[in-house]
Design a protein around this motif. Structure first.
Motif, PDB file in Angstrom:
ATOM      1  N   TYR A  77      27.269  -0.214  54.633  1.00 48.26           N
ATOM      2  CA  TYR A  77      27.754   0.958  53.909  1.00 48.26           C
ATOM      3  C   TYR A  77      29.262   1.098  54.085  1.00 48.26           C
ATOM      4  CZ  TYR A  77      22.837   2.400  53.712  1.00 48.26           C
ATOM      5  OH  TYR A  77      21.488   2.452  53.485  1.00 48.26           O
ATOM      6  N   ASN A  78      29.948   1.374  52.967  1.00 45.01           N
ATOM      7  CA  ASN A  78      31.372   1.652  53.020  1.00 45.01           C
ATOM      8  C   ASN A  78      31.598   3.101  53.448  1.00 45.01           C
ATOM      9  OD1 ASN A  78      32.173  -0.933  52.129  1.00 45.01           O
ATOM     10  ND2 ASN A  78      31.828  -0.354  49.992  1.00 45.01           N
ATOM     11  N   MET A  79      32.529   3.295  54.354  1.00 43.44           N
ATOM     12  CA  MET A  79      32.821   4.610  54.902  1.00 43.44           C
ATOM     13  C   MET A  79      34.023   5.240  54.189  1.00 43.44           C
ATOM     14  SD  MET A  79      30.613   5.182  57.392  1.00 43.44           S
ATOM     15  CE  MET A  79      29.422   4.546  56.210  1.00 43.44           C
ATOM     16  N   PRO A  80      34.178   6.563  54.308  1.00 47.51           N
ATOM     17  CA  PRO A  80      35.295   7.230  53.634  1.00 47.51           C
ATOM     18  C   PRO A  80      36.652   6.959  54.276  1.00 47.51           C
ATOM     19  CG  PRO A  80      33.972   8.812  54.896  1.00 47.51           C
ATOM     20  CD  PRO A  80      33.230   7.521  54.914  1.00 47.51           C
ATOM     21  N   CYS A  81      36.661   6.319  55.440  1.00 44.84           N
ATOM     22  CA  CYS A  81      37.919   6.000  56.123  1.00 44.84           C
ATOM     23  C   CYS A  81      37.635   4.863  57.094  1.00 44.84           C
ATOM     24  CB  CYS A  81      38.454   7.218  56.885  1.00 44.84           C
ATOM     25  SG  CYS A  81      37.409   7.684  58.300  1.00 44.84           S
ATOM     26  N   ASN A  82      38.658   4.383  57.770  1.00 45.76           N
ATOM     27  CA  ASN A  82      38.434   3.421  58.844  1.00 45.76           C
ATOM     28  C   ASN A  82      37.711   4.125  59.978  1.00 45.76           C
ATOM     29  OD1 ASN A  82      39.551   1.114  57.696  1.00 45.76           O
ATOM     30  ND2 ASN A  82      41.612   1.586  58.431  1.00 45.76           N
ATOM     31  N   VAL A  83      36.584   3.557  60.390  1.00 47.67           N
ATOM     32  CA  VAL A  83      35.803   4.165  61.462  1.00 47.67           C
ATOM     33  C   VAL A  83      35.867   3.275  62.699  1.00 47.67           C
ATOM     34  CG1 VAL A  83      34.260   5.422  59.927  1.00 47.67           C
ATOM     35  CG2 VAL A  83      33.643   3.113  60.653  1.00 47.67           C
TER      36      VAL A  83
END
Length: 352
Positions: free
Chosen positions: A224-230
């Motif tokens: 899953y792509n996240m809304p920011c760098n995690v």
């Protein structure tokens, strides 16, 4: 997502510099416990359910990058920028042994049977220390392709999982041969790797992606792509229907495991989130941040699950009363406030 509900976390103060690692013990007869690593050089032990401070482990002279507890929460370990990993008595706070290294120790992990301690760091060497013979030389596995960022044991201590700070991928090592038997490929360096409680998944965070791998066949299950760098991600351990992730946007995001849909977002930290972990029962989770605080959040209920809302106080139905962990507090070496300045100087000198 219901925007009317605002999550109110338990805020745990005490660290004077960024919190960079969190680790929950399994549930013990005395409840479960949370240990935190910080650049202030002093790991801290807390009641995992209430967040109440129990004690501080004093002895490191540099930033502490990693921490863990054994299965019974009787011993703790920590890895530091002072070129050492330390073994602690979690009941008294006493330092039991210091394992010297030649460079920064970034990661440490107890074996499932609690007899071994695994470390890794800038030397690109995995070391396995026999805790029954702490003065004996460690076994060394020195073929890591990069500086070691994370380590953990899986498959009943038959396999070691590690990631690197400077290159992508997660490597699985056969403990008997000391050889890499599988690499889980990622585009960015893996900053967090977690083996699920049921043994089914390996959860990784790399760049702006959270991935779930089959822990037995090693295929990619979900990405899953996240809304920011995690920087960190954790799968809910009991039902496995949600996961959390935290990173540079200072928020703790909650996602549906099956769809990747964001179902919650917790705001409150004042700096990037470096680490997130679910507690062993899954009813709450903790986040550690650049702002030096730990926040414990209630896991949102779903499908009419019973609501144990935090409201403005501790989690309802707390299983561990203060008197039940009093024996852990008694005799623990308490931090002296007057040492704060010295700790800051020491931590700053060795911080990397």
């Amino acid at each position: 997502m219901d925007k009317k509900k605002v999550a109110v976390p338990l805020v745990c103060h005490g660290h004077s510099r960024p919190v960079v690692d969190l680790f929950y013990s399994p549930i013990t007869p005395d409840g479960f416990f949370l240990i935190s690593a910080s650049k202030d050089s002093t790991p801290m032990l807390r009641n995992g359910e209430t967040g109440d401070w129990i004690g501080t482990f004093e002895g490191h002279k540099g930033a502490v990058w990693s921490c863990c507890l054994d299965r019974n929460a009787l011993r703790a370990a920590s890895g530091s920028a002072d070129f050492s990993a330390k073994l602690w008595d979690a009941l008294t706070g006493d330092e039991l042994h210091s394992f010297e290294h030649k460079h920064i120790v970034r990661a440490c992990a107890f074996s499932e049977d609690t007899h071994l301690l695994l470390t890794g760091g800038v030397e690109k060497i995995l070391r396995i220390f026999d805790l029954n013979r702490p003065d004996a030389p460690p076994r060394e596995v020195d073929n890591s392709p990069g500086s070691v960022r994370t380590v953990s044991w899986i498959h009943s201590d038959q396999t070691i999982l590690s990631s690197c700070t400077d290159i992508g991928g997660v490597r699985l090592w056969d403990v008997r041969s000391g050889k890499i038997v599988q690499t889980l490929e990622t585009k960015s360096p893996v900053t967090s790797a977690e083996f699920s409680e049921d043994g089914r998944y390996i959860t990784t965070a790399d760049g702006s992606t959270v991935k779930f791998w089959d822990a037995n066949h090693f295929g990619l299950v979900k990405s899953y792509n996240m809304p920011c760098n995690v920087e960190s991600a954790s799968l809910e351990p009991k039902i496995g229907n949600k996961f959390i992730a935290g990173g540079e946007d200072m928020w703790v995001h909650i996602f549906d495991f099956h769809t990747g849909e964001e179902i919650g977002c917790n705001k409150g930290h004042h700096g990037p989130v470096h680490c997130v972990r679910f507690c062993p029962g899954g009813e709450s989770y903790a986040s550690g941040s650049e702002d030096g605080t730990i926040r414990i959040w209630q896991t949102p209920s779903s499908n009419n699950e019973h609501d144990t809302s935090l409201a403005n106080g501790p989690i309802a139905n707390v299983k561990v009363a203060a008197d039940e962990v009093s024996h852990k507090i008694e005799g623990f070496h308490l931090a002296q406030e007057g040492k704060t300045g010295e700790k800051e100087k020491a931590a700053a000198a060795a911080d990397v």
